[in-house]
Design a protein around this motif. Structure first.
Motif, PDB file in Angstrom:
ATOM      1  N   VAL A 274      -1.621  14.184   5.940  1.00  0.00           N
ATOM      2  CA  VAL A 274      -2.108  13.086   6.889  1.00  0.00           C
ATOM      3  C   VAL A 274      -3.112  12.326   6.317  1.00  0.00           C
ATOM      4  O   VAL A 274      -2.957  11.050   6.756  1.00  0.00           O
ATOM      5  N   VAL A 275      -3.964  12.619   5.237  1.00  0.00           N
ATOM      6  CA  VAL A 275      -4.802  11.778   4.591  1.00  0.00           C
ATOM      7  C   VAL A 275      -3.891  10.511   4.091  1.00  0.00           C
ATOM      8  O   VAL A 275      -4.243   9.141   4.031  1.00  0.00           O
ATOM      9  N   THR A 276      -2.979  11.039   3.304  1.00  0.00           N
ATOM     10  CA  THR A 276      -2.012  10.038   2.523  1.00  0.00           C
ATOM     11  C   THR A 276      -1.534   9.088   3.338  1.00  0.00           C
ATOM     12  O   THR A 276      -1.347   7.773   3.162  1.00  0.00           O
ATOM     13  N   VAL A 277      -0.841   9.663   4.544  1.00  0.00           N
ATOM     14  CA  VAL A 277      -0.210   8.846   5.714  1.00  0.00           C
ATOM     15  C   VAL A 277      -0.944   7.608   6.330  1.00  0.00           C
ATOM     16  O   VAL A 277      -0.818   6.646   6.391  1.00  0.00           O
ATOM     17  N   MET A 278      -2.175   8.276   6.775  1.00  0.00           N
ATOM     18  CA  MET A 278      -3.135   7.485   7.503  1.00  0.00           C
ATOM     19  C   MET A 278      -3.747   6.414   6.330  1.00  0.00           C
ATOM     20  O   MET A 278      -4.225   5.251   7.017  1.00  0.00           O
ATOM     21  N   GLY A 279      -3.778   6.667   5.184  1.00  0.00           N
ATOM     22  CA  GLY A 279      -4.312   5.828   4.139  1.00  0.00           C
ATOM     23  C   GLY A 279      -3.459   4.386   4.030  1.00  0.00           C
ATOM     24  O   GLY A 279      -3.953   3.368   4.166  1.00  0.00           O
ATOM     25  N   PRO A 396      -7.384   2.123  -3.223  1.00  0.00           N
ATOM     26  CA  PRO A 396      -7.699   3.652  -2.812  1.00  0.00           C
ATOM     27  C   PRO A 396      -6.291   4.288  -2.128  1.00  0.00           C
ATOM     28  O   PRO A 396      -6.219   5.532  -2.321  1.00  0.00           O
ATOM     29  N   PRO A 397      -5.834   3.598  -1.100  1.00  0.00           N
ATOM     30  CA  PRO A 397      -4.725   4.303  -0.458  1.00  0.00           C
ATOM     31  C   PRO A 397      -3.497   4.642  -1.539  1.00  0.00           C
ATOM     32  O   PRO A 397      -2.781   5.772  -1.222  1.00  0.00           O
ATOM     33  N   TRP A 398      -3.440   3.811  -2.544  1.00  0.00           N
ATOM     34  CA  TRP A 398      -2.342   4.376  -3.535  1.00  0.00           C
ATOM     35  C   TRP A 398      -3.188   5.328  -4.635  1.00  0.00           C
ATOM     36  O   TRP A 398      -2.366   6.115  -5.045  1.00  0.00           O
ATOM     37  N   LEU A 399      -4.206   5.288  -4.875  1.00  0.00           N
ATOM     38  CA  LEU A 399      -4.849   6.264  -5.794  1.00  0.00           C
ATOM     39  C   LEU A 399      -5.193   7.630  -5.401  1.00  0.00           C
ATOM     40  O   LEU A 399      -4.885   8.622  -5.754  1.00  0.00           O
TER      41      LEU A 399
END
Length: 550
Positions: A274-279, A396-399
């Motif tokens: 969920v953290v990944t998706v929302m990033g 950041p959303p990729w990292l």
């Protein structure tokens, strides 16, 4: 000086950054390439569409659908065959798609429908390759970097993304100004120039090893030792292989992660997913994907002519590239979370100001306002918004997805990240020209609101993942599950300041409790101290790429 340059070139971590940078530049090149091709009259005529047709946005956006599918295929391939073979397969695919785009509508006997179909297929196939690269390369890079240098390395690589964007846009501007907008080579040449990236990458990637984590994951510890020796040096082999084997055994007890574990509520990896998706969703909601692809149209909306808008856009892209230096200076010092929260706030403010300036520009003649009164402030605000996005939201959303999953789920997590990025950007790039045509300057107000949402969600739910080992980041999610809350401030502020303790002996043989994360950090600090001592003894400087000072 010669010794320093040679050392810098031979440093494997620097080579990882350079190769990864070249791979990620493919995505930036496509953005800059399509932004001016969309306004080329020969291109529009060949495809049988007009400049305001929704098909213009569709051609741009189907690429992102290809990226989403390519991410899944590439991550599975990279998990099974290796990160390096995955990168090679993606490069070949992207190169094929690019060739199809180049030949679309070539020849007098080709119909407009055939040209459009070929261009669409080429965009999708190129998306398959680039989406795969975006899924595999960040994982490959992060697995070959120190824990306190992963952000710096990826930020440097994404600076190359902006280099690719600038390279494409400059190529477009020069050729368009030379040949004119009715010449087919003004849009075909910028497309085929992209082939320089696969050629460079096929050569450079051969210099690099497979990642030690992948080798250990597949039971090839000897190959993992060779990789560690090549990348980190012979003194690092024993400590690192011990850490990797220990982490792998722990992950083996939990079993290989499946997509069901990651996507189904209650699954072991659902929270980090969920953290990944929302990033990625929030990155798309910042609106900057639309700015990068449709930059000239935005400056036209602020009142500038077509040619002037193109030159202003080029200046914006050059400024973007320069400001990415700030990103890789700050990301491992300030942290991912703080950069995103502050970035979302200032982007919301910037788009709110652009709404006002766009409205004034739209009614400029009615209100008797000179162009410079709205145009110049509009340029300043959009340039500043560009720098804020580059520093706070590009990397950041990729990292984060490369840092918060165990090895058994890292490639799948990166794939999910690219899938969501592809779908979100498909929607944004498809709807943006429609939004400009219908909402005009009010579209900026929409982006102001979506940035406010992105900042609030990040503040509440996105933990800090910098300066942590992969295992420490996973401990955050375990503690969140124990506490029954995903709100970061309720899980030790997402800082993991206190970890499960382990009994060790101090120098006098007395058993003491030391957090496992502290042990890791102490070992790594000691390793860095030894390396720095050796370098100081030879009166040399640590290479900048892939390193940060301690």
């Amino acid at each position: 000086m010669g010794r320093f340059n040679l050392r810098r070139i031979m440093d494997k971590q620097a080579q990882v950054v350079m190769v990864s940078s070249t791979a990620i530049a493919l995505y930036g090149y496509d953005q800059g390439m399509m932004s001016l091709i969309n306004t080329n009259y020969s291109y529009l005529s060949t495809m049988g569409i007009d400049e305001e047709s929704p098909v213009v946005g569709l051609i741009v956006s189907v690429y992102y659908l290809g990226c989403a599918v390519g991410a899944v295929l590439a991550s599975r391939f990279a998990d099974a065959k290796g990160r390096k073979p995955g990168i090679f397969a993606c490069l070949a695919t992207a190169s094929l798609g690019n060739l199809l785009m180049f030949v679309a509508g070539f020849g007098v006997a080709t119909t407009q429908h055939a040209a459009l179909a070929t261009m669409m297929i080429g965009r999708i196939i190129m998306g398959l390759g680039v989406g795969g690269i975006d899924a595999v390369v960040p994982v490959y890079s992060s697995e070959l970097q120190e824990d306190d240098a992963r952000g710096t390395a990826l930020a440097q690589e994404f600076q190359a993304n902006i280099f690719g964007l600038n390279m494409a846009f400059i190529t477009n501007v020069v050729i368009t100004q030379t040949l004119g907008k009715w010449n087919q080579w003004a849009w075909r040449v910028p497309i085929i120039v992209m082939q320089v990236y696969p050629i460079l990458l096929f050569t450079g990637a051969n210099l690099l090893p497979e990642t030690p984590r992948w080798c250990v994951l597949h039971g090839d510890n000897e190959r993992a030792k060779r990789s560690i020796r090549r990348v980190f040096g012979p003194d690092e082999v024993d400590d690192r292989i011990t850490e990797l084997v220990r982490a792998h055994k722990k992950e083996e007890e939990e079993g290989m992660a499946t997509y069901a574990d990651m996507l189904w509520p209650g699954g072991l990896q659902f929270h980090p997913t969920v953290v990944t998706v929302m990033g990625q969703v929030n990155q798309a909601l910042t609106g900057y994907g639309a700015v990068s692809v449709y930059g000239p149209q935005i400056f036209e909306l602020l009142g500038f002519g077509v040619t002037t808008a193109e030159y202003i856009t080029l200046g914006n892209y050059l400024f973007y590239f320069a400001m990415m230096t700030v990103a890789w200076v700050l990301i491992d010092r300030v942290g991912r979370r703080k950069l995103m929260i502050n970035g979302a706030f200032w982007l919301a403010v910037s788009f709110a100001l652009l709404t006002i300036l766009g409205g004034l520009a739209y009614n400029r003649r009615k209100l008797h306002i000179p162009l410079l009164a709205t145009g110049v402030p509009g340029i300043v605000v959009l340039y500043l918004a560009t720098s804020v996005f580059g520093v706070g939201w590009l990397v950041p959303p990729w990292l984060i997805p490369t840092e918060i999953y165990p090895s058994t789920a890292r490639a799948q997590g990166a794939a999910i990240s690219v899938i969501v990025w592809g779908l979100a950007n498909f929607a944004v790039t498809l709807l943006t020209p429609i939004g400009f045509n219908n909402l005009e300057f009010y579209l900026f107000l929409v982006f102001a609101a979506t940035n406010a949402f992105a900042g609030l969600w990040t503040y509440l739910y996105c933990p800090e993942s910098g300066h942590r080992t992969f295992e420490e980041n996973q401990d955050f999610f375990k503690e969140a599950a124990e506490r029954g809350s995903w709100i970061v401030s309720r899980v030790r502020d997402g800082e993991l300041q206190k970890l499960p303790a382990a009994e060790v002996e101090d120098e006098e043989g007395v058993e003491v409790e030391v957090a496992e994360g502290d042990q890791d950090r102490r070992r790594k600090k000691e390793r860095r101290r030894k390396v720095q001592k050796k370098l100081d003894a030879h009166d040399e400087t640590v290479p900048l790429l892939g390193r940060t000072s301690t």
